[in-house]
Design an enzyme around this catalytic site. Sequence first.
Site, PDB file in Angstrom:
ATOM      1  CD  GLU A 246      -3.790  -2.706   7.094  1.00  0.00           C
ATOM      2  OE1 GLU A 246      -2.627  -2.851   6.701  1.00  0.00           O
ATOM      3  OE2 GLU A 246      -4.497  -1.730   6.779  1.00  0.00           O
TER       4      GLU A 246
ATOM      5  N   GLY B 243       2.644  -1.267   4.346  1.00  0.00           N
ATOM      6  CA  GLY B 243       2.736   0.155   4.043  1.00  0.00           C
ATOM      7  C   GLY B 243       4.187   0.578   3.876  1.00  0.00           C
ATOM      8  N   GLY B 244       4.767   1.168   4.919  1.00  0.00           N
ATOM      9  CA  GLY B 244       6.096   1.768   4.850  1.00  0.00           C
ATOM     10  C   GLY B 244       7.146   0.901   4.170  1.00  0.00           C
TER      11      GLY B 244
ATOM     12  CG  ASN C  96      -1.740   1.206   1.399  1.00  0.00           C
ATOM     13  OD1 ASN C  96      -1.791   2.058   0.501  1.00  0.00           O
ATOM     14  ND2 ASN C  96      -2.401   1.324   2.548  1.00  0.00           N
ATOM     15  CD1 TRP C  97       3.329   0.993  -3.170  1.00  0.00           C
ATOM     16  CD2 TRP C  97       3.633   2.463  -4.838  1.00  0.00           C
ATOM     17  NE1 TRP C  97       4.080   0.374  -4.139  1.00  0.00           N
ATOM     18  CE2 TRP C  97       4.283   1.258  -5.179  1.00  0.00           C
ATOM     19  CE3 TRP C  97       3.684   3.533  -5.726  1.00  0.00           C
ATOM     20  CZ2 TRP C  97       4.990   1.095  -6.375  1.00  0.00           C
ATOM     21  CZ3 TRP C  97       4.386   3.368  -6.928  1.00  0.00           C
ATOM     22  CH2 TRP C  97       5.027   2.169  -7.237  1.00  0.00           C
ATOM     23  CE  LYS C  98      -0.343   3.222   4.777  1.00  0.00           C
ATOM     24  NZ  LYS C  98      -0.377   3.328   6.211  1.00  0.00           N
TER      25      LYS C  98
ATOM     26  CG  HIS D 227      -6.018   1.772   4.878  1.00  0.00           C
ATOM     27  ND1 HIS D 227      -5.652   2.776   5.747  1.00  0.00           N
ATOM     28  CD2 HIS D 227      -4.984   0.901   4.822  1.00  0.00           C
ATOM     29  CE1 HIS D 227      -4.434   2.510   6.192  1.00  0.00           C
ATOM     30  NE2 HIS D 227      -4.008   1.393   5.651  1.00  0.00           N
TER      31      HIS D 227
ATOM     32  CD  GLU E 155      -3.356   5.489   6.651  1.00  0.00           C
ATOM     33  OE1 GLU E 155      -3.231   5.565   5.429  1.00  0.00           O
ATOM     34  OE2 GLU E 155      -2.507   4.940   7.391  1.00  0.00           O
TER      35      GLU E 155
ATOM     36  CB  SER F  52       4.673  -1.910  11.998  1.00  0.00           C
ATOM     37  OG  SER F  52       4.274  -0.565  12.206  1.00  0.00           O
TER      38      SER F  52
ATOM     39  N   GLY G 145       1.969   2.093  10.786  1.00  0.00           N
ATOM     40  CA  GLY G 145       2.905   3.203  10.670  1.00  0.00           C
ATOM     41  C   GLY G 145       3.557   3.601  11.986  1.00  0.00           C
TER      42      GLY G 145
HETATM   43  P1  PGA Z   1       2.467   0.141   7.691  1.00  0.00           P
HETATM   44  O1  PGA Z   1       1.049   0.363   6.947  1.00  0.00           O
HETATM   45  O2  PGA Z   1       3.037  -1.133   7.137  1.00  0.00           O
HETATM   46  O3  PGA Z   1       3.276   1.353   7.327  1.00  0.00           O
HETATM   47  O4  PGA Z   1       2.171   0.040   9.141  1.00  0.00           O
HETATM   48  C1  PGA Z   1       0.177  -0.703   6.695  1.00  0.00           C
HETATM   49  C2  PGA Z   1      -1.099  -0.200   6.107  1.00  0.00           C
HETATM   50  O5  PGA Z   1      -1.557   0.887   6.497  1.00  0.00           O
HETATM   51  O6  PGA Z   1      -1.705  -0.854   5.234  1.00  0.00           O
END
Ligand code: PGA
Length: 253
Positions: free
Chosen positions: A166, A233-234, A10-12, A96, A98, A212, A172
């Site tokens: 998640e 994500g990251g 997930n590049w966000k 998600h 967010e 994470s 994050g």
């Molecule tokens: P993260 O993000 O790996 O940076 O914690 C995961 C996500 O939000 O899908």
Amino acid sequence: MNRRPFVAGNWKMHNDLVAARALMAGLRAELGGALNVDVAVCTPFTLLYPMGREIDGTSIKLGAQNCHFESKGAFTGEVSPPMLVAAGCDYVIVGHSERRHVFGESGDMLRKKVVAAQAVGLHVIYCIGEQLDDREAGNTERVVESQLQEALSADLNTDLLTLAYEPVWAIGTGKTASPDQAQSVHAFVRAKLGGVFGQETAQRLRIQYGGSVKPGNAKALFECPDVDGGLVGGACLVADDFVAIISAAQDSV
Ligand code: PGA
């Protein structure tokens, strides 16, 4: 039941075209051969079409991070499921944390998105997960159960559905759920999926862990019996890290 692991990045809201092409070159170099896991990159809308060209001829698939629930109309700033298909997407992330907590998307809205995405053949990665105060109050199962109930029903196409658990407090933050914590929620989610879709289908559905995921913790998470890969994500923004996480998923098969 042997489920094929699924790792999605997930590049966000990261990467311009130059950085995106460099990242994809790194992935292509390492993931050229046949994989025994499914891999997708979920890019910002503006990068979908060019990244679709970058993954051409590889087994990496393309996904979006959100969609609207109507196919067209006066919805300024939105992107519809048919538009995602036209841009080359096979996948879309829905719900998600967010989107839920920063943009206030409701269960009702997310249900409509799941239905609209599947209607045009998109595979939905439906995200669920509790916030820190939910967990501390002992409400994790209640929260994820209600997120499942809001969006899922027996009439959905389970061939076009993956769950992603998640925990919001792990996204994050560098804090990861322990393998035991993850496995316990994943087993609970699978039992609830059995209630909606029947046990046989629930055994077939994949449940990714997200929050994470890093090269150093992926193996222990993916070895849990009900964890079927990850939503990353990251760490997916660094080719070597994403490749290491995919390797951990391959090793867990
Ligand atoms: P993260 O993000 O790996 O940076 O914690 C995961 C996500 O939000 O899908």
